[in-house]
Scaffold this motif. Structure first.
Motif, PDB file in Angstrom:
ATOM      1  N   ARG A  41       4.653  58.001  54.072  1.00 29.41           N
ATOM      2  CA  ARG A  41       5.627  57.128  54.735  1.00 29.41           C
ATOM      3  C   ARG A  41       5.419  55.671  54.330  1.00 29.41           C
ATOM      4  N   SER A  45       8.133  53.178  52.396  1.00 32.25           N
ATOM      5  CA  SER A  45       8.505  51.865  52.926  1.00 32.25           C
ATOM      6  C   SER A  45       8.229  50.768  51.919  1.00 32.25           C
ATOM      7  N   ASP A  49      11.097  48.360  50.381  1.00 35.83           N
ATOM      8  CA  ASP A  49      11.049  46.947  50.725  1.00 35.83           C
ATOM      9  C   ASP A  49      10.848  46.054  49.516  1.00 35.83           C
TER      10      ASP A  49
END
Length: 126
Positions: A41, A45, A49
């Motif tokens: 995870r 991310s 990002d």
């Protein structure tokens, strides 16, 4: 059959993943299965990002340039269009840094371009 404890390699692999997750809270830093889930995870991310960061910085640069250009009564889109027509290779990051550090330089660039546009000097470039 007797029970066989896993060897050194598996312990070393788990220790490596625990070091990655040492800053997570609760079971996310203690249990091997949840550590691997949280690690995946975190990678997702981070990948997402990085693109968002590029987008946000471009938006910030455009806002800074637009704020400086608007003070002199010009328009951002026309300014950028005229930069490309004159083949002045200044990207938005550099223009924003110039705008923050030395406003007069941006004013000079925009006024020179505006004078040239008024004289229609770049008609041959189009």
């Amino acid at each position: 059959m007797t029970r066989i404890k896993r060897g050194y390699i598996a312990q070393r692999r788990r220790k490596k993943t625990r070091l990655f997750a040492s800053s997570f809270r609760g079971a996310h830093s203690k249990l091997t299965r949840t550590i691997t889930q949280q690690k995946i995870r975190a990678w997702v991310s981070a990948h997402r990002d990085r693109d968002n960061q590029k987008r946000n910085f471009r938006c910030l640069w455009i806002t800074r340039i637009n704020a400086i250009i608007r003070e002199k009564g010009a328009c951002y889109s026309k300014f950028i269009h005229d930069l490309y027509k004159w083949q002045l290779l200044l990207n938005r990051k550099i223009l924003a840094q110039i705008a923050v550090s030395n406003r007069n330089c941006v004013y000079m660039i925009s006024s020179e371009i505006r004078k040239a546009v008024d004289r229609k000097e770049y008609a041959g470039i189009i």
